[in-house]
Design a protein around this motif. Structure first.
Motif, short mmCIF file in Angstrom:
data_model
loop_
_atom_site.label_atom_id
_atom_site.label_comp_id
_atom_site.label_asym_id
_atom_site.label_seq_id
_atom_site.Cartn_x
_atom_site.Cartn_y
_atom_site.Cartn_z
N SER A 158 -14.62 104.78 62.18
CA SER A 158 -13.64 103.71 62.27
C SER A 158 -12.24 104.27 62.50
N GLY A 159 -11.52 103.63 63.42
CA GLY A 159 -10.18 104.09 63.70
C GLY A 159 -9.23 103.83 62.55
N ASN A 160 -9.51 102.87 61.70
CA ASN A 160 -8.61 102.56 60.60
C ASN A 160 -8.97 103.41 59.38
N VAL A 161 -8.62 104.68 59.49
CA VAL A 161 -8.98 105.62 58.44
C VAL A 161 -8.29 105.27 57.13
N LEU A 162 -7.05 104.83 57.21
CA LEU A 162 -6.30 104.55 55.99
C LEU A 162 -6.95 103.44 55.17
N VAL A 163 -7.51 102.42 55.83
CA VAL A 163 -8.19 101.34 55.10
C VAL A 163 -9.42 101.89 54.39
N SER A 164 -10.18 102.72 55.10
CA SER A 164 -11.37 103.32 54.49
C SER A 164 -11.00 104.21 53.31
N ILE A 165 -9.98 105.04 53.52
CA ILE A 165 -9.53 105.91 52.44
C ILE A 165 -9.05 105.06 51.25
N GLY A 166 -8.37 103.95 51.56
CA GLY A 166 -7.90 103.07 50.50
C GLY A 166 -9.04 102.52 49.66
N ALA A 167 -10.14 102.15 50.31
CA ALA A 167 -11.30 101.64 49.56
C ALA A 167 -11.90 102.74 48.68
N LEU A 168 -11.95 103.97 49.20
CA LEU A 168 -12.46 105.09 48.41
C LEU A 168 -11.55 105.36 47.22
N LEU A 169 -10.24 105.24 47.45
CA LEU A 169 -9.29 105.44 46.35
C LEU A 169 -9.47 104.40 45.26
N LEU A 188 -11.27 103.29 39.72
CA LEU A 188 -12.14 102.67 38.72
C LEU A 188 -12.68 103.70 37.75
N ALA A 189 -13.23 104.79 38.31
CA ALA A 189 -13.88 105.79 37.47
C ALA A 189 -12.87 106.57 36.63
N SER A 190 -11.74 106.94 37.25
CA SER A 190 -10.76 107.76 36.53
C SER A 190 -10.03 106.94 35.46
N LEU A 191 -9.77 105.67 35.75
CA LEU A 191 -9.08 104.83 34.78
C LEU A 191 -9.92 104.62 33.53
N ASP A 192 -11.23 104.53 33.72
CA ASP A 192 -12.09 104.27 32.57
C ASP A 192 -12.22 105.45 31.63
N GLN A 193 -11.72 106.63 32.05
CA GLN A 193 -11.72 107.77 31.15
C GLN A 193 -10.56 107.71 30.17
N THR A 194 -9.52 106.92 30.47
CA THR A 194 -8.34 106.88 29.61
C THR A 194 -8.00 105.50 29.08
N MET A 203 -14.81 111.61 47.08
CA MET A 203 -14.15 112.82 47.57
C MET A 203 -14.95 113.47 48.70
N ALA A 204 -16.28 113.38 48.63
CA ALA A 204 -17.10 113.97 49.69
C ALA A 204 -16.93 113.22 51.00
N MET A 205 -16.73 111.90 50.93
CA MET A 205 -16.62 111.10 52.15
C MET A 205 -15.32 111.36 52.91
N VAL A 206 -14.34 111.95 52.25
CA VAL A 206 -13.12 112.34 52.97
C VAL A 206 -13.48 113.33 54.08
N GLY A 207 -14.42 114.24 53.78
CA GLY A 207 -14.85 115.21 54.78
C GLY A 207 -15.57 114.57 55.95
N ASP A 208 -16.16 113.39 55.74
CA ASP A 208 -16.83 112.68 56.83
C ASP A 208 -15.84 111.90 57.68
N LEU A 209 -14.71 111.53 57.09
CA LEU A 209 -13.77 110.64 57.77
C LEU A 209 -12.70 111.36 58.57
N LEU A 252 -4.40 112.77 47.82
CA LEU A 252 -4.22 111.38 47.36
C LEU A 252 -5.14 111.08 46.18
N PHE A 253 -6.35 111.65 46.20
CA PHE A 253 -7.27 111.42 45.10
C PHE A 253 -6.75 112.08 43.82
#
Length: 684
Positions: free
Chosen positions: A23-34, A39-45, A137-143, A155-156
């Motif tokens: 997808s050309g809109n990488v920032l939107v995809s990255i935003g969804a991954l963020l 979700l996961a990092s917030l639940d640790q604190t 984090m792994a999907m960043v390498g795909d994008l 960013l992560f």
């Protein structure tokens, strides 16, 4: 945790995957991954500041630690499985499954009616949380291409840093103004947005990296950890230390540990290769990581209880009081990592960090109900600063000590032991707290009549009962709570001192050029972030490349190639080499490089007959092609040098491919800017 090819690697080696159109809109995809990472990092604190209210409503103060421990154990055990299953079956599908599991766990936690249900549902949540972290984090390498990964993965790290600050605050706000259940419900709308965006926007390359997944090894290491945590949390409270139950758990843990060693010796892709323990630096670092996790998460779990019960602050303000600790951690972590990356000297940081952490624990022990806000904030800052000094450097030390093939698994291995330490620390702190609280309350009210309906047992189970006591009795109850909590930190002092002693035995080897400060996600994450060896080197080289990617980089490669060209001239030659021709005027319009700088470079290459005009375009002469080739070679050699002894005669083909790709991207990018004060690499 694997040193084998990850999806990022496969996506970069020609022929390894059949690419879809990304997808050309990488920032939107990255935003969804963020969002998934958030979700996961917030639940640790976020749960910590809500815990005193949760246990008051649901009961079961003795099992408070398991609300945190269940999440930690589940996410830690699930991480390597999510990583390898994502390689085999596609990360997008697995990421969506992880989000769904996490949201189901969150919804169930929100409707839990007792502590047993909440603990079980937190385990479900942790299973999904482990997948969110590793897969996003792994999907960043795909994008994105190698050159851009350092920036996006950064960013992560920023999300982790933000969640460490926002978590305690949001937990307090939700608990005080809505309900503690909103600590879990808030995940549902955020997760729903992430799911919709991922489903509609994200397009990834098709990968099919086969793995022999070490299911048995993963189960055994998780089972050993669970047995030890059960011993720590139940021993001396629910069951006596010499009881058949505790003895049975210890025997079972020993048997499972032996089974784990046997399985890992034979596993094709072991979850934790035993050969790593033959590297002294890894063994010492693993032990120190375990102790740091023990101290950090144990303290973070019980400090809100001290603030809310003993100090009498609201849940929201207890989150505010924790900010000095987070600030100290982030400042020391970031600063120590940067200093080590620039100087190459690192041994002082684990030594100083473990010593300051020990001092912080001693200071925490001396807090009581009369401590001022300034004293509390200063104490929290010292404790966080000590943790930060050592946490960032531990990952760096491990990366520097192992061979390339073990880089990925060693990196995640160091974080794995911190995760186990975190689960163990929360359980031990909980056991000590529960035991000491019962003793202190019984001693305080042994010969004192309590009001009707109030008993020592009720005060132990629900701190809200203190408010019903007369003033003179209330002070005694608060003293009992204060002593029980602060004694926890005193018991942790010898453990922290052990880490201080172990740090002196670390051997300060010279750092490889490609070994640098890890991102914040590897520093703050409580569960391992699984990446392959290729991913780790790619991240390091791409970040180094973008940092070097300024005016100075072209001066350096020109000197290395043996030319006295101005940086703009070298930049133009490399661009012409890549694209065949360049129009200086059009180039100025499509970049932020001033036209005057471009014209100066163009004038020099023309004067030296390295390029000639064809209309408005510049093209290389024969001599110019030779110079451009030498400049490209100089850049490739610079990248290769950063790899140190990993770039030996038997260097892996994926490293060769990575260096070539980065060289081409960094030396001929559309977004490079060679003039003084402007960054060379401009990202999407």
């Amino acid at each position: 945790m694997t040193g084998e090819a990850h999806g990022g690697r496969a996506a970069q080696i020609p022929g390894a995957v059949d690419r879809e159109q990304v997808s050309g809109n990488v920032l939107v995809s990255i935003g969804a991954l963020l969002l998934g990472m958030l979700l996961a990092s917030l639940d640790q604190t976020i749960v910590a500041t809500a815990l005193p209210t949760i246990v008051s409503e649901l009961g079961g103060l003795k099992h408070l630690s398991w609300v945190v421990t269940a999440y930690l154990l589940a996410s830690t055990a699930a991480t390597p499985l999510w990583g390898k299953l994502g390689d085999q079956y596609g990360r997008k599908r697995l990421f969506q499954i992880a989000v769904v599991i996490f949201l189901i766990g969150s919804a169930l936690c929100g409707i839990a009616q007792d502590m047993t249900q909440l603990i079980a549902f937190r385990g479900v949540q942790g299973l999904g949380g482990g997948g969110l972290i590793v897969l996003s984090m792994a999907m960043v390498g795909d994008l994105v291409p190698p050159r851009d990964r350092g920036r996006y993965q950064g960013l992560f790290g920023a999300v982790f840093g933000a969640s460490s600050v926002l978590g305690p605050l949001l937990g307090g706000v939700f608990t005080e103004h809505l309900s503690w259940r909103w600590v879990f419900y808030i995940n549902l709308p955020v997760g729903a947005v992430a799911l919709v965006v991922i489903a509609s926007v994200l397009r990834l390359p098709r990968t099919a990296t086969k793995h022999v997944i070490d299911y048995l090894g993963t189960f055994l290491i998780a089972a050993v950890a669970t047995c030890l945590v059960l011993v720590a949390s139940l021993g001396g409270t629910t069951w006596g230390w010499g009881s058949p139950q505790i003895t049975g758990l210890l025997v079972l843990a020993a048997v499972l540990a032996v089974g784990f060693v046997v399985v890992e010796r034979r596993a094709a892709e072991p979850v934790l290769p035993l050969k790593l323990f033959r590297v002294r630096t890894f063994s010492l670092t693993a032990a120190i990581s375990l102790i740091i996790g023990f101290a950090m998460f144990g303290a973070m779990t019980y400090l809100p209880t001290f603030l809310q019960v003993v100090q009498g602050v609201s849940p929201t303000w207890s989150g505010v009081h924790l900010l000095p600790m987070v600030l100290g951690l982030l400042l020391a972590s970031t600063g120590s990592g940067q200093i080590v990356s620039r100087t190459g000297r690192w041994k002082v940081f684990p030594i100083a960090g473990t010593l300051v952490t020990t001092l912080g624990l001693l200071l925490l022990h001396h807090l009581d109900q009369h401590s001022s806000n300034a004293v509390i904030s200063g104490t929290f800052f010292v404790f966080g600063f000590g943790l930060g000094l050592v946490m960032q450097v531990l990952v760096l030390i491990v990366q520097n000590a192992v061979s390339y093939e073990d880089l990925g698994v060693a990196t995640s291995g160091a974080t794995f032991f911190r995760s186990i330490g975190a689960a163990f620390g929360v359980a031990v702190f909980g056991s000590v707290f529960a035991g000491r609280l019962g003793e202190q309350l019984a001693s305080a009210f042994r010969d004192v009549p309590l009001p009707p309906g109030v008993t020592v047992e009720s005060l132990e189970a629900d701190s809200r009962g203190i408010a019903a006591l007369p003033a003179e009795l209330r002070a005694q109850a608060l003293d009992a709570y204060s002593t029980a909590i602060t004694d926890v930190f005193l018991y942790a002092v010898p453990v922290a001192l052990l880490a201080f002693v172990l740090a002196w035995f670390l051997k300060e080897d010279r750092l490889r050029g490609s070994v640098m400060a890890p991102d914040v996600s590897e520093t703050l994450a409580s569960n391992p972030v699984e990446r392959s060896s290729y991913d780790e080197v790619c991240r390091a080289l791409s970040v180094l490349g973008t940092r070097e990617g300024r005016h100075e980089v072209y001066r350096k490669i020109s000197a290395r190639a043996g030319y006295d060209l101005v940086p703009a001239a070298s930049w133009l030659l490399l661009r012409i080499k890549r694209y065949g021709r360049v129009e200086p005027g059009a180039l100025a319009e499509h970049s932020s490089v001033p036209l005057g700088v471009i014209l100066d470079g163009a004038r020099q290459v023309e004067e030296r007959r390295l390029a000639v005009r064809e209309g408005l375009d510049l093209t290389l002469t024969e001599q110019g092609r030779v110079v451009a080739e030498r400049l490209a070679t100089a850049r490739e050699e610079s990248l290769a040098e950063l790899l140190g002894d990993w770039w030996g005669p038997e260097r892996p083909t994926d490293l060769v491919q990575l260096v070539r790709e980065l060289n081409e991207e960094l030396c001929g990018s559309d977004r490079e800017e060679p003039h003084e004060g402007q960054p060379v690499a401009r990202f999407r």
